[in-house]
Write a protein that holds these residues in place. Structure first.
Motif, PDB file in Angstrom:
ATOM      1  N   TRP A 216      65.029  41.137  41.477  1.00 51.83           N
ATOM      2  CA  TRP A 216      64.850  40.932  43.322  1.00 51.83           C
ATOM      3  C   TRP A 216      65.049  42.176  44.127  1.00 51.83           C
ATOM      4  O   TRP A 216      64.348  42.579  45.170  1.00 51.83           O
ATOM      5  N   LYS A 217      66.168  42.957  44.333  1.00 55.69           N
ATOM      6  CA  LYS A 217      66.646  44.027  44.951  1.00 55.69           C
ATOM      7  C   LYS A 217      65.959  45.354  44.598  1.00 55.69           C
ATOM      8  O   LYS A 217      65.682  45.348  45.844  1.00 55.69           O
ATOM      9  N   MET A 218      65.396  45.321  43.276  1.00 56.43           N
ATOM     10  CA  MET A 218      63.847  45.955  43.564  1.00 56.43           C
ATOM     11  C   MET A 218      63.010  46.473  44.659  1.00 56.43           C
ATOM     12  O   MET A 218      62.620  47.340  45.587  1.00 56.43           O
ATOM     13  N   LEU A 219      62.953  44.375  44.619  1.00 55.84           N
ATOM     14  CA  LEU A 219      61.660  44.035  44.945  1.00 55.84           C
ATOM     15  C   LEU A 219      61.326  44.290  46.358  1.00 55.84           C
ATOM     16  O   LEU A 219      61.072  44.898  47.493  1.00 55.84           O
ATOM     17  N   LEU A 220      63.148  44.114  46.832  1.00 53.33           N
ATOM     18  CA  LEU A 220      63.557  43.987  48.328  1.00 53.33           C
ATOM     19  C   LEU A 220      63.862  45.295  49.304  1.00 53.33           C
ATOM     20  O   LEU A 220      63.300  45.307  50.303  1.00 53.33           O
ATOM     21  N   GLU A 221      63.380  46.378  48.021  1.00 51.87           N
ATOM     22  CA  GLU A 221      63.826  47.609  48.881  1.00 51.87           C
ATOM     23  C   GLU A 221      62.652  48.556  48.741  1.00 51.87           C
ATOM     24  O   GLU A 221      62.117  49.724  49.127  1.00 51.87           O
ATOM     25  N   GLU A 222      61.431  47.918  48.388  1.00 52.78           N
ATOM     26  CA  GLU A 222      60.034  48.273  48.463  1.00 52.78           C
ATOM     27  C   GLU A 222      59.897  48.404  49.892  1.00 52.78           C
ATOM     28  O   GLU A 222      60.375  47.605  50.921  1.00 52.78           O
ATOM     29  N   GLU A 223      59.022  49.457  50.189  1.00 51.68           N
ATOM     30  CA  GLU A 223      58.287  49.394  52.068  1.00 51.68           C
ATOM     31  C   GLU A 223      57.426  48.924  51.942  1.00 51.68           C
ATOM     32  O   GLU A 223      57.204  48.949  53.497  1.00 51.68           O
ATOM     33  N   THR A 224      56.917  48.326  50.802  1.00 51.97           N
ATOM     34  CA  THR A 224      55.221  47.420  51.180  1.00 51.97           C
ATOM     35  C   THR A 224      55.766  46.635  50.231  1.00 51.97           C
ATOM     36  O   THR A 224      56.601  45.990  49.694  1.00 51.97           O
ATOM     37  N   LEU A 225      54.275  45.843  50.338  1.00 52.49           N
ATOM     38  CA  LEU A 225      54.764  44.431  49.655  1.00 52.49           C
ATOM     39  C   LEU A 225      54.621  44.995  48.104  1.00 52.49           C
ATOM     40  O   LEU A 225      53.707  45.804  47.698  1.00 52.49           O
ATOM     41  N   ALA A 226      55.211  44.077  47.322  1.00 52.02           N
ATOM     42  CA  ALA A 226      55.607  44.355  45.836  1.00 52.02           C
ATOM     43  C   ALA A 226      55.854  43.305  45.122  1.00 52.02           C
ATOM     44  O   ALA A 226      56.529  42.044  46.015  1.00 52.02           O
ATOM     45  N   LEU A 227      55.266  42.896  44.125  1.00 53.30           N
ATOM     46  CA  LEU A 227      55.125  41.332  43.063  1.00 53.30           C
ATOM     47  C   LEU A 227      54.661  41.701  41.810  1.00 53.30           C
ATOM     48  O   LEU A 227      54.491  42.708  41.357  1.00 53.30           O
ATOM     49  N   LEU A 228      55.526  40.827  41.568  1.00 54.92           N
ATOM     50  CA  LEU A 228      55.089  40.346  39.501  1.00 54.92           C
ATOM     51  C   LEU A 228      54.598  38.725  39.193  1.00 54.92           C
ATOM     52  O   LEU A 228      54.912  38.375  40.230  1.00 54.92           O
ATOM     53  N   LEU A 229      53.557  39.768  38.691  1.00 51.93           N
ATOM     54  CA  LEU A 229      52.843  38.298  37.886  1.00 51.93           C
ATOM     55  C   LEU A 229      53.103  37.684  36.757  1.00 51.93           C
ATOM     56  O   LEU A 229      53.078  38.670  35.972  1.00 51.93           O
ATOM     57  N   MET A 230      53.581  36.790  36.125  1.00 50.09           N
ATOM     58  CA  MET A 230      54.796  36.138  34.984  1.00 50.09           C
ATOM     59  C   MET A 230      54.003  35.052  34.344  1.00 50.09           C
ATOM     60  O   MET A 230      53.600  33.944  35.252  1.00 50.09           O
ATOM     61  N   GLU A 231      52.315  35.350  33.276  1.00 49.20           N
ATOM     62  CA  GLU A 231      51.926  34.287  32.910  1.00 49.20           C
ATOM     63  C   GLU A 231      52.499  34.594  30.965  1.00 49.20           C
ATOM     64  O   GLU A 231      52.227  35.076  30.951  1.00 49.20           O
ATOM     65  N   PRO A 232      52.523  32.848  30.932  1.00 50.43           N
ATOM     66  CA  PRO A 232      52.678  32.284  30.014  1.00 50.43           C
ATOM     67  C   PRO A 232      51.904  32.628  28.738  1.00 50.43           C
ATOM     68  O   PRO A 232      50.824  33.166  28.488  1.00 50.43           O
ATOM     69  N   TYR A 233      52.719  32.931  27.486  1.00 42.87           N
ATOM     70  CA  TYR A 233      51.646  33.254  26.130  1.00 42.87           C
ATOM     71  C   TYR A 233      52.099  31.664  25.829  1.00 42.87           C
ATOM     72  O   TYR A 233      51.696  30.750  26.367  1.00 42.87           O
ATOM     73  N   GLY A 234      52.016  31.619  23.926  1.00 43.91           N
ATOM     74  CA  GLY A 234      52.419  30.707  23.462  1.00 43.91           C
ATOM     75  C   GLY A 234      50.783  30.281  23.237  1.00 43.91           C
ATOM     76  O   GLY A 234      49.588  30.576  23.349  1.00 43.91           O
ATOM     77  N   GLY A 235      51.253  28.483  22.788  1.00 39.81           N
ATOM     78  CA  GLY A 235      50.215  27.422  22.680  1.00 39.81           C
ATOM     79  C   GLY A 235      49.153  28.295  21.999  1.00 39.81           C
ATOM     80  O   GLY A 235      49.280  28.868  20.726  1.00 39.81           O
ATOM     81  N   ARG A 236      48.274  28.554  21.986  1.00 38.86           N
ATOM     82  CA  ARG A 236      46.928  28.674  21.401  1.00 38.86           C
ATOM     83  C   ARG A 236      46.497  30.070  21.001  1.00 38.86           C
ATOM     84  O   ARG A 236      46.443  30.615  19.741  1.00 38.86           O
ATOM     85  N   MET A 237      47.432  31.588  21.682  1.00 39.64           N
ATOM     86  CA  MET A 237      47.510  31.836  21.925  1.00 39.64           C
ATOM     87  C   MET A 237      48.580  32.739  20.747  1.00 39.64           C
ATOM     88  O   MET A 237      47.764  33.816  19.931  1.00 39.64           O
ATOM     89  N   ASN A 238      49.568  31.757  19.950  1.00 37.81           N
ATOM     90  CA  ASN A 238      50.051  32.163  18.973  1.00 37.81           C
ATOM     91  C   ASN A 238      49.375  31.604  17.465  1.00 37.81           C
ATOM     92  O   ASN A 238      49.656  32.623  16.859  1.00 37.81           O
ATOM     93  N   GLU A 239      48.151  31.288  17.849  1.00 33.28           N
ATOM     94  CA  GLU A 239      47.093  30.702  16.681  1.00 33.28           C
ATOM     95  C   GLU A 239      46.317  32.076  16.446  1.00 33.28           C
ATOM     96  O   GLU A 239      45.969  31.964  15.169  1.00 33.28           O
ATOM     97  N   ILE A 240      46.343  32.917  17.271  1.00 36.50           N
ATOM     98  CA  ILE A 240      45.691  34.117  17.217  1.00 36.50           C
ATOM     99  C   ILE A 240      45.889  34.964  16.316  1.00 36.50           C
ATOM    100  O   ILE A 240      46.760  35.534  17.131  1.00 36.50           O
ATOM    101  N   SER A 241      45.469  35.271  15.138  1.00 36.44           N
ATOM    102  CA  SER A 241      46.478  36.605  14.658  1.00 36.44           C
ATOM    103  C   SER A 241      46.071  37.887  15.480  1.00 36.44           C
ATOM    104  O   SER A 241      45.307  38.189  16.145  1.00 36.44           O
ATOM    105  N   GLU A 242      46.698  38.890  14.993  1.00 37.62           N
ATOM    106  CA  GLU A 242      46.460  40.291  16.296  1.00 37.62           C
ATOM    107  C   GLU A 242      45.473  40.908  15.839  1.00 37.62           C
ATOM    108  O   GLU A 242      44.771  41.537  16.514  1.00 37.62           O
ATOM    109  N   SER A 243      44.306  40.270  14.636  1.00 38.59           N
ATOM    110  CA  SER A 243      43.830  41.341  14.325  1.00 38.59           C
ATOM    111  C   SER A 243      42.155  40.465  14.556  1.00 38.59           C
ATOM    112  O   SER A 243      40.401  41.509  14.076  1.00 38.59           O
ATOM    113  N   GLU A 244      41.862  39.285  14.853  1.00 40.81           N
ATOM    114  CA  GLU A 244      40.745  38.612  14.759  1.00 40.81           C
ATOM    115  C   GLU A 244      39.789  39.067  15.881  1.00 40.81           C
ATOM    116  O   GLU A 244      39.192  39.169  15.366  1.00 40.81           O
ATOM    117  N   ILE A 245      40.683  39.167  16.646  1.00 38.41           N
ATOM    118  CA  ILE A 245      39.907  40.222  18.229  1.00 38.41           C
ATOM    119  C   ILE A 245      40.618  41.120  18.471  1.00 38.41           C
ATOM    120  O   ILE A 245      41.568  41.496  18.283  1.00 38.41           O
TER     121      ILE A 245
END
Length: 279
Positions: free
Chosen positions: A233-262
Motif C-alpha cells: 500500500w505504501k508503494m501504491l501511495l508513492e506512485e504519481e499516477t493511478l496504480a492498482l492491484l487486481l487480486m483474483e482467486p483460484y481454487g474451486g474447479r481450477m484445482n481440479e484441472i491438471s496442469e497438462s490438460e490444457i
C-alpha cells in the motif's frame, strides 16, 4: 469477426463475456477471467472441436489436425496456427437470477485486515461465489487508498448473505449491498454499464477505454503477511499516477484441472492471481 461474435452472443447470451477477446480466452484457455472461476463457471465453456484454416488454405477440424495441434491452439495463440473459422463449445445453464455487488473499504475501515483474511478463504469459498479485490490509489495528489471487493454469486441475495455470514462475516455484507439481476445483466453491471442498459451494448467493438497502461502478473501460493500488504500500500501511495492491484482467486474447479490438460498450467496450488497495473 463482428458478425461471428453476434452469432455467438445471440446463441449464448448466458455466457457472460464482455468482448471478443474474453470469448476467445474462455474458449481457448479456460483462463482466470471473471466469468469462469467456480465449478459451474469452469464447466460452462468447454471447447470440443473447431474448424481452422492454416496458411495452405486446407480447412481442418479436431480430427484432421490431430490432438497435439488442437491442444496447442487452445493455449491462447491460435493465430500462430492459422485462422479459426468456428468453435464448437459445450455450455451449461446458469440460474435465472444472480447477485452482484461492490463493497469499498479504506485503510481506516480495515481494508488490510479484510484483504489478509480474503487470501485465506477466497480459494475455498462456495462453488457459486466469486470474490475478487481491486486495491488502488486515487490516481491524484490526494494519495488515498481504496480496496473494492467485487462479488458475483449464482443465486439470490438471501442465500448469498447466509454463505457470507458463514465464510466471511468480517466484511459485514447486508441486503442493501446486493443487486439481483439476470446473468447477462451482470455482465453489463461489471463492465461499468447500468444493468438496465440493452445487452446489445456489448456488441460495440469501439472501446471507451483510451488510456495506455502497463501490467504484469504473479501467481500467489502463500498468503502475503499483513506487514507485506502494508508495504505494498505504501508503494501504491508513492506512485504519481493511478496504480492498482487486481487480486483474483483460484481454487474451486481450477484445482481440479491438471496442469497438462490444457496449455494454461497455473491451476492447482495457486491461491490467487495478482496483477500489477499502472496507468
Amino acid at each position: 469477426m463482428n458478425q461471428k461474435f453476434k452469432q455467438l452472443f445471440n446463441a449464448a447470451k448466458n455466457l457472460g463475456c464482455r468482448s471478443e477477446s474474453e470469448v476467445a480466452a474462455m474458449i481457448m484457455k479456460g483462463y482466470h477471467i471473471f466469468v469462469n472461476f467456480t465449478t459451474k463457471f469452469q464447466k460452462q465453456v468447454k471447447c470440443t472441436d473447431l474448424r481452422q484454416e492454416p496458411v495452405n488454405g486446407k480447412i481442418h477440424d479436431r480430427k484432421s489436425m490431430g490432438e497435439d495441434v488442437f491442444w496447442a491452439i487452445r493455449g491462447g495463440s491460435a493465430t500462430s496456427f492459422g485462422v479459426i473459422l468456428a468453435w464448437k463449445i459445450k455450455l451449461v445453464r446458469v440460474p435465472p437470477i444472480v447477485t452482484g455487488f461492490n463493497i469499498h473499504k479504506t485503510l481506516e475501515e480495515g481494508a488490510t485486515k479484510l484483504i489478509h483474511r480474503w487470501q485465506h478463504i477466497a480459494h475455498e469459498l462456495h462453488e457459486d461465489l466469486f470474490i475478487r479485490i481491486v486495491a488502488q490509489n486515487s490516481g491524484d495528489k490526494s494519495k488515498t487508498f481504496q480496496a473494492t471487493f467485487e462479488f458475483l454469486f449464482l443465486g439470490r441475495h438471501d442465500k448469498l448473505i447466509q454463505l457470507m455470514n458463514e465464510s466471511f462475516p468480517e466484511l459485514g455484507l447486508q441486503a442493501k449491498d446486493c443487486t439481483e439481476m439476470s446473468w447477462i445483466q451482470s455482465v453489463l453491471f461489471f463492465a461499468g454499464y447500468n444493468k438496465e442498459d440493452p445487452p446489445e451494448l456489448l456488441l460495440n467493438r469501439t472501446t471507451t477505454y483510451k488510456s495506455s497502461f502497463k501490467a504484469k502478473s504473479d501467481f500467489v501460493k502463500e498468503p502475503i503477511p499483513k506487514t507485506g500488504l502494508e508495504g505494498i500500500w505504501k508503494m501504491l501511495l508513492e506512485e504519481e499516477t493511478l496504480a492498482l492491484l487486481l487480486m483474483e482467486p483460484y481454487g474451486g474447479r481450477m484445482n481440479e484441472i491438471s496442469e497438462s490438460e490444457i496449455p494454461f498450467p497455473h491451476r492447482k496450488g495457486n491461491l490467487y492471481n495478482i496483477q500489477y497495473l499502472v496507468k
